[in-house]
Design an enzyme around this catalytic site. Structure first.
Site, PDB file in Angstrom:
ATOM      1  N   SER A   1       0.854  -1.198   0.000  1.00 46.00           N
ATOM      2  CA  SER A   1       0.000   0.000   0.000  1.00 46.00           C
ATOM      3  C   SER A   1       0.886   1.242   0.000  1.00 46.00           C
ATOM      4  CB  SER A   1      -0.899   0.012   1.236  1.00 46.00           C
ATOM      5  OG  SER A   1      -1.423   1.318   1.417  1.00 46.00           O
TER       6      SER A   1
ATOM      7  N   GLY B   1      -1.687   2.498   9.157  1.00 41.77           N
ATOM      8  CA  GLY B   1      -1.055   2.472  10.474  1.00 41.77           C
ATOM      9  C   GLY B   1      -1.966   2.123  11.635  1.00 41.77           C
TER      10      GLY B   1
ATOM     11  N   HIS C   1      -0.636  -1.630  -4.102  1.00 43.32           N
ATOM     12  CA  HIS C   1      -2.020  -1.448  -3.642  1.00 43.32           C
ATOM     13  C   HIS C   1      -2.316   0.052  -3.574  1.00 43.32           C
ATOM     14  CE1 HIS C   1      -5.571  -2.743  -1.253  1.00 43.32           C
ATOM     15  NE2 HIS C   1      -5.365  -1.632  -0.549  1.00 43.32           N
TER      16      HIS C   1
ATOM     17  N   GLY D   1       1.177  -1.835   4.391  1.00 50.75           N
ATOM     18  CA  GLY D   1       1.560  -0.459   4.099  1.00 50.75           C
ATOM     19  C   GLY D   1       2.639   0.034   5.024  1.00 50.75           C
TER      20      GLY D   1
ATOM     21  N   MET E   1     -12.201   3.149  -1.980  1.00 50.61           N
ATOM     22  CA  MET E   1     -12.998   3.421  -0.772  1.00 50.61           C
ATOM     23  C   MET E   1     -13.780   4.696  -1.061  1.00 50.61           C
ATOM     24  SD  MET E   1     -10.013   2.433   1.903  1.00 50.61           S
ATOM     25  CE  MET E   1      -8.785   2.583   0.616  1.00 50.61           C
TER      26      MET E   1
ATOM     27  N   MET F   1     -11.235  -6.406   5.079  1.00 51.35           N
ATOM     28  CA  MET F   1     -10.607  -5.310   5.825  1.00 51.35           C
ATOM     29  C   MET F   1     -10.372  -5.745   7.269  1.00 51.35           C
ATOM     30  SD  MET F   1     -10.083  -3.011   3.647  1.00 51.35           S
ATOM     31  CE  MET F   1      -9.301  -1.920   4.839  1.00 51.35           C
TER      32      MET F   1
ATOM     33  N   MET G   1      -9.420   7.173  -1.634  1.00 51.48           N
ATOM     34  CA  MET G   1     -10.389   7.589  -0.595  1.00 51.48           C
ATOM     35  C   MET G   1     -11.008   8.917  -0.986  1.00 51.48           C
ATOM     36  SD  MET G   1      -8.133   6.796   2.747  1.00 51.48           S
ATOM     37  CE  MET G   1      -7.443   5.165   3.041  1.00 51.48           C
TER      38      MET G   1
ATOM     39  N   ASP H   1      -6.332  -6.679   4.357  1.00 53.59           N
ATOM     40  CA  ASP H   1      -5.798  -5.316   4.297  1.00 53.59           C
ATOM     41  C   ASP H   1      -6.003  -4.591   5.627  1.00 53.59           C
ATOM     42  OD1 ASP H   1      -4.972  -2.809   3.454  1.00 53.59           O
ATOM     43  OD2 ASP H   1      -6.711  -2.442   2.175  1.00 53.59           O
ATOM     44  N   GLY H   2      -4.882  -4.168   6.220  1.00 54.55           N
ATOM     45  CA  GLY H   2      -4.947  -3.323   7.408  1.00 54.55           C
ATOM     46  C   GLY H   2      -4.195  -3.918   8.591  1.00 54.55           C
TER      47      GLY H   2
ATOM     48  N   GLY I   1      -9.824   3.880   5.912  1.00 57.12           N
ATOM     49  CA  GLY I   1      -9.683   5.330   6.024  1.00 57.12           C
ATOM     50  C   GLY I   1      -8.260   5.796   6.308  1.00 57.12           C
TER      51      GLY I   1
ATOM     52  N   ASP J   1      -4.734   2.897  -2.599  1.00 55.34           N
ATOM     53  CA  ASP J   1      -5.863   3.203  -1.710  1.00 55.34           C
ATOM     54  C   ASP J   1      -6.508   4.523  -2.100  1.00 55.34           C
ATOM     55  OD1 ASP J   1      -6.065   1.066   0.220  1.00 55.34           O
ATOM     56  OD2 ASP J   1      -4.078   1.677   0.917  1.00 55.34           O
TER      57      ASP J   1
ATOM     58  N   HIS K   1      -7.849  -0.126  -4.748  1.00 59.81           N
ATOM     59  CA  HIS K   1      -8.852  -0.334  -3.691  1.00 59.81           C
ATOM     60  C   HIS K   1      -9.666   0.949  -3.570  1.00 59.81           C
ATOM     61  CE1 HIS K   1      -9.479  -1.056   0.942  1.00 59.81           C
ATOM     62  NE2 HIS K   1     -10.608  -1.122   0.262  1.00 59.81           N
TER      63      HIS K   1
HETATM   64  C1  DX5 Z   1      -6.909   1.403   4.949  1.00 57.84           C
HETATM   65  C2  DX5 Z   1      -6.248   1.001   3.651  1.00 57.84           C
HETATM   66  C3  DX5 Z   1      -5.107   0.036   3.825  1.00 57.84           C
HETATM   67  C4  DX5 Z   1      -4.010   0.543   4.707  1.00 57.84           C
HETATM   68  C5  DX5 Z   1      -2.834  -0.385   4.759  1.00 57.84           C
HETATM   69  O1  DX5 Z   1      -8.035   2.150   4.697  1.00 57.84           O
HETATM   70  O2  DX5 Z   1      -7.174   0.390   2.804  1.00 57.84           O
HETATM   71  O3  DX5 Z   1      -4.627  -0.390   2.570  1.00 57.84           O
HETATM   72  O4  DX5 Z   1      -3.585   1.802   4.336  1.00 57.84           O
HETATM   73  O5  DX5 Z   1      -1.885   0.231   5.546  1.00 57.84           O
HETATM   74  P1  DX5 Z   1      -1.359  -0.418   6.915  1.00 57.84           P
HETATM   75  O6  DX5 Z   1      -0.619  -1.661   6.517  1.00 57.84           O
HETATM   76  O7  DX5 Z   1      -0.487   0.662   7.443  1.00 57.84           O
HETATM   77  O8  DX5 Z   1      -2.543  -0.714   7.789  1.00 57.84           O
HETATM   78 ZN    ZN Z   2      -6.436  -0.747   1.035  1.00 57.27          ZN
END
Ligand code: DX5
Ligand code: ZN
Length: 210
Positions: free
Chosen positions: A6, A142, A30, A191, A65, A134, A34, A170-171, A139, A32, A63
């Protein structure tokens, strides 16, 4: 098990510089996306994906969101996504969206948030190329891994033999939590464990060798 990095917590002003030494060890990137609406944060859009596309042949796993994902499938497909994943919670017409993604010759994924029951995906499983569980509230990067993801991954693993989807999570994936999910996952998203590491390639190896 493959790794999708990510880029959410990368320095976007130095993105290519940061990623260049990592490409050789990555299976996917990946992306993300948003919208500040489906989730309480804004990240980046199709233009960033498009501008990164010429720099690497690593496949892009996008991805979304975002609300109204149907409006944006075309632009994310044309930007160079290999997979486009939208949220079940963001649409009333998931099957139509899967078909739309396929129309652009892109693989289709669905993601569910931590509070959504995995059995809500049952009727869609035959059509999906990827299911993304998830393990944090979407959102932000970390956050801490939520272990209710594990039973959902097991559920998908049990059914997988009848279908062709990849199982993704993911997450909050780091050198510890990877060991909770690796048996049930084909594609792990990580990420900040990697992008905040002093030695990023070493962090990648820790995940891949789990
Ligand atoms: C959260 C994202 C994830 C996230 C992954 O909304 O979809 O992809 O950023 O990052 P880490 O590994 O830091 O949780
Ligand atoms: Zn993601």
């Amino acid at each position: 098990m493959k790794l999708s990095l990510s880029i959410l917590n990368c320095n976007l002003a130095k993105l290519e510089e940061e990623l260049n030494p990592l490409y050789k060890n990555l299976d996917y990137l990946h992306m993300d996306v948003m919208d500040g609406n489906f989730v309480p944060n804004i990240s980046f859009g199709a233009d960033l994906i498009k501008s990164l596309r010429p720099y690497t042949s690593v496949p892009f796993d996008t991805h979304l969101m975002i609300n109204n994902p149907e409006k944006y499938i075309e632009s994310f497909a044309k930007a160079g996504s290999d997979y486009i994943t939208f949220h079940l919670e963001a649409t009333n017409k998931p099957k139509e969206l899967i078909d739309l993604i396929h129309k652009f010759n892109v693989k289709a994924g669905i993601s569910i948030k931590p509070k959504t029951n995995v059995s809500e995906l049952d009727s869609l499983l035959p059509y999906l190329d990827l299911v993304l569980i998830m393990s944090v509230e979407p959102g932000f990067g970390g956050q801490k891994f939520m272990d209710n993801a594990i039973d959902k991954l097991k559920y998908l693993k049990d059914k997988q033999k009848d279908y062709h989807y990849l199982i993704s999570v993911d997450g909050g994936i780091n050198g510890d939590t990877i060991n909770l999910v690796n048996k049930y996952t084909d594609l792990v998203v990580s990420g900040s464990f990697i992008t905040k590491a002093i030695n990023k390639n070493e962090a990648i190896e820790i995940i891949k060798n789990a």
